[in-house]
Design an enzyme around this catalytic site. Structure first.
Site, PDB file in Angstrom:
ATOM      1  N   HIS A 146       4.431  -4.914   8.751  1.00 53.28           N
ATOM      2  CA  HIS A 146       4.472  -4.802  10.206  1.00 53.28           C
ATOM      3  C   HIS A 146       3.289  -5.470  10.904  1.00 53.28           C
ATOM      4  CE1 HIS A 146       7.655  -2.155   9.066  1.00 53.28           C
ATOM      5  NE2 HIS A 146       6.825  -1.298   8.488  1.00 53.28           N
TER       6      HIS A 146
ATOM      7  N   HIS B 197      12.851  -2.863   1.564  1.00 48.40           N
ATOM      8  CA  HIS B 197      12.304  -1.593   2.043  1.00 48.40           C
ATOM      9  C   HIS B 197      13.181  -0.469   1.525  1.00 48.40           C
ATOM     10  CE1 HIS B 197       9.545  -3.717   4.541  1.00 48.40           C
ATOM     11  NE2 HIS B 197      10.540  -4.484   4.913  1.00 48.40           N
ATOM     12  N   ILE B 198      12.551   0.517   0.957  1.00 49.07           N
ATOM     13  CA  ILE B 198      13.294   1.645   0.374  1.00 49.07           C
ATOM     14  C   ILE B 198      14.020   2.402   1.487  1.00 49.07           C
ATOM     15  CG2 ILE B 198      13.002   3.825  -0.870  1.00 49.07           C
ATOM     16  CD1 ILE B 198      10.453   2.444  -2.162  1.00 49.07           C
ATOM     17  N   SER B 199      13.311   2.644   2.561  1.00 47.65           N
ATOM     18  CA  SER B 199      13.902   3.366   3.705  1.00 47.65           C
ATOM     19  C   SER B 199      14.526   2.367   4.675  1.00 47.65           C
ATOM     20  CB  SER B 199      12.816   4.172   4.426  1.00 47.65           C
ATOM     21  OG  SER B 199      11.856   3.300   5.008  1.00 47.65           O
TER      22      SER B 199
ATOM     23  N   ARG C  51      13.795   4.204  11.895  1.00 52.26           N
ATOM     24  CA  ARG C  51      12.542   4.943  11.979  1.00 52.26           C
ATOM     25  C   ARG C  51      11.759   4.543  13.238  1.00 52.26           C
ATOM     26  NH1 ARG C  51       9.698   4.669   6.346  1.00 52.26           N
ATOM     27  NH2 ARG C  51       8.476   6.324   7.324  1.00 52.26           N
TER      28      ARG C  51
ATOM     29  N   ASP D 233       1.815 -15.987   5.908  1.00 59.09           N
ATOM     30  CA  ASP D 233       1.286 -17.333   5.644  1.00 59.09           C
ATOM     31  C   ASP D 233       1.334 -17.650   4.150  1.00 59.09           C
ATOM     32  OD1 ASP D 233       0.807 -17.792   8.319  1.00 59.09           O
ATOM     33  OD2 ASP D 233      -1.364 -17.518   8.211  1.00 59.09           O
TER      34      ASP D 233
ATOM     35  N   ARG E 183       8.026   0.120  13.115  1.00 61.72           N
ATOM     36  CA  ARG E 183       8.530  -0.368  11.823  1.00 61.72           C
ATOM     37  C   ARG E 183       9.688  -1.362  12.001  1.00 61.72           C
ATOM     38  NH1 ARG E 183       6.056   3.153   8.111  1.00 61.72           N
ATOM     39  NH2 ARG E 183       5.675   5.180   9.051  1.00 61.72           N
TER      40      ARG E 183
ATOM     41  N   GLU F 253      12.876  -9.577   0.741  1.00 59.23           N
ATOM     42  CA  GLU F 253      12.076  -8.466   1.290  1.00 59.23           C
ATOM     43  C   GLU F 253      12.851  -7.166   1.087  1.00 59.23           C
ATOM     44  OE1 GLU F 253      11.315  -9.079   5.455  1.00 59.23           O
ATOM     45  OE2 GLU F 253      10.576  -7.031   5.752  1.00 59.23           O
TER      46      GLU F 253
ATOM     47  N   TYR G 167      11.397   8.603   0.852  1.00 59.97           N
ATOM     48  CA  TYR G 167      11.325   7.565  -0.184  1.00 59.97           C
ATOM     49  C   TYR G 167      11.931   7.985  -1.525  1.00 59.97           C
ATOM     50  CZ  TYR G 167       8.172   5.412   3.184  1.00 59.97           C
ATOM     51  OH  TYR G 167       7.638   4.857   4.323  1.00 59.97           O
TER      52      TYR G 167
ATOM     53  N   ARG H  16       5.113  10.861  -2.435  1.00 59.63           N
ATOM     54  CA  ARG H  16       4.863  10.625  -1.013  1.00 59.63           C
ATOM     55  C   ARG H  16       6.157  10.771  -0.217  1.00 59.63           C
ATOM     56  NH1 ARG H  16       4.916   4.467   1.065  1.00 59.63           N
ATOM     57  NH2 ARG H  16       4.204   4.844   3.184  1.00 59.63           N
TER      58      ARG H  16
ATOM     59  N   ASN I 285       8.087  -5.708  -1.506  1.00 54.67           N
ATOM     60  CA  ASN I 285       8.066  -4.607  -0.549  1.00 54.67           C
ATOM     61  C   ASN I 285       6.630  -4.533  -0.047  1.00 54.67           C
ATOM     62  OD1 ASN I 285       8.004  -2.311   0.926  1.00 54.67           O
ATOM     63  ND2 ASN I 285       9.023  -1.012  -0.577  1.00 54.67           N
TER      64      ASN I 285
ATOM     65  N   ALA J 265       3.392  -1.064   4.535  1.00 56.30           N
ATOM     66  CA  ALA J 265       2.886  -1.139   5.919  1.00 56.30           C
ATOM     67  C   ALA J 265       2.443  -2.552   6.306  1.00 56.30           C
ATOM     68  CB  ALA J 265       1.732  -0.160   6.108  1.00 56.30           C
TER      69      ALA J 265
ATOM     70  N   PRO K  64       0.783  -1.229   0.000  1.00 60.15           N
ATOM     71  CA  PRO K  64       0.000   0.000   0.000  1.00 60.15           C
ATOM     72  C   PRO K  64       0.820   1.288   0.000  1.00 60.15           C
ATOM     73  CG  PRO K  64      -0.114  -1.111   2.128  1.00 60.15           C
ATOM     74  CD  PRO K  64       0.510  -2.070   1.169  1.00 60.15           C
ATOM     75  N   ASN K  65       0.304   2.240  -0.709  1.00 61.68           N
ATOM     76  CA  ASN K  65       0.835   3.616  -0.821  1.00 61.68           C
ATOM     77  C   ASN K  65       2.061   3.722  -1.723  1.00 61.68           C
ATOM     78  OD1 ASN K  65      -1.083   4.847   1.079  1.00 61.68           O
ATOM     79  ND2 ASN K  65      -0.033   3.588   2.602  1.00 61.68           N
TER      80      ASN K  65
HETATM   81  C1  DQA Z   1       8.495   0.781   3.414  1.00 66.30           C
HETATM   82  C2  DQA Z   1       8.639   0.963   4.933  1.00 66.30           C
HETATM   83  C3  DQA Z   1       7.310   0.725   5.645  1.00 66.30           C
HETATM   84  O1  DQA Z   1       7.476   0.893   7.050  1.00 66.30           O
HETATM   85  C4  DQA Z   1       6.273   1.700   5.167  1.00 66.30           C
HETATM   86  O2  DQA Z   1       5.018   1.426   5.758  1.00 66.30           O
HETATM   87  C5  DQA Z   1       6.168   1.769   3.681  1.00 66.30           C
HETATM   88  C6  DQA Z   1       7.370   1.628   2.848  1.00 66.30           C
HETATM   89  C7  DQA Z   1       9.793   1.151   2.667  1.00 66.30           C
HETATM   90  O3  DQA Z   1       9.873   0.810   1.482  1.00 66.30           O
HETATM   91  O4  DQA Z   1      10.682   1.793   3.217  1.00 66.30           O
HETATM   92  O5  DQA Z   1       5.097   2.029   3.143  1.00 66.30           O
HETATM   93  O6  DQA Z   1       8.231  -0.595   3.170  1.00 66.30           O
END
Ligand code: DQA
Length: 149
Positions: free
Chosen positions: A81, A101-103, A108, A88, A112, A99, A24, A19, A75, A78, A11-12
């Site tokens: 978490h 994560h950009i950040s 943080r 599953d 997270r 896995e 990011y 964003r 990725n 959210a 999501p997002n």
């Molecule tokens: C994220 C880190 C997550 O905590 C966050 O909810 C995201 C992006 C990242 O790519 O850094 O939406 O997965």
């Protein structure tokens, strides 16, 4: 092993580039997709790239990948978490899972720091910006090549 790799985004991430760019970056998800496809071509991987704001769609793509793919780069955003359902689903997949994560989630907020997905992932990349996707793809290609070798 299949050289098809699913690159899944939670999501997002459709708002990437707009964003919180201080966290990011300025690249869009379309930029990331183009880079993944270009690298996929170089590595001989077929890429299926998806994003959804709906948990069930991510789960359905993981189920699809079970039947066809040799690896998943995810990725979960959210969902990372709190989604036991995505964990599953990944536990039903028999090939490499990376896995991304950009950040750097560990730098943080505390919430997270925990990832359900890390309980299944073969590798985790955080804080490498969008380059993390490319590093993860290289790793999947290496694991597929090693297995074929
Ligand atoms: C994220 C880190 C997550 O905590 C966050 O909810 C995201 C992006 C990242 O790519 O850094 O939406 O997965």
């Amino acid at each position: 092993m299949s050289r098809l790799v699913y690159v899944l985004n939670g999501p997002n991430l459709n708002l990437l580039g707009k964003r919180q760019p201080h966290i990011y970056g300025h690249e869009t998800l379309a930029d990331v997709e183009a880079q993944c496809r270009a690298l996929g071509e170089e590595l001989g991987l077929e890429i299926r790239f998806h994003q959804s704001n709906r948990e069930y769609e991510i789960i359905d793509w993981i189920h699809e990948a079970r039947e066809t793919a040799g690896g998943i780069v995810i990725n979960p955003a959210a969902f990372t978490h709190y989604s036991v359902a995505i964990l599953d689903a990944l536990n039903t997949f028999d090939h490499p899972v990376m896995e991304v994560h950009i950040s750097n989630v560990h730098k943080r907020e505390e919430f997270r720091h925990h990832s359900f997905v890390s309980g299944r992932a073969d590798g985790v990349i955080a804080g490498f910006g969008t380059q993390g996707y490319l590093l993860a793809l290289r790793r999947v290609a290496k694991l597929i090549d090693d297995k074929a070798g």
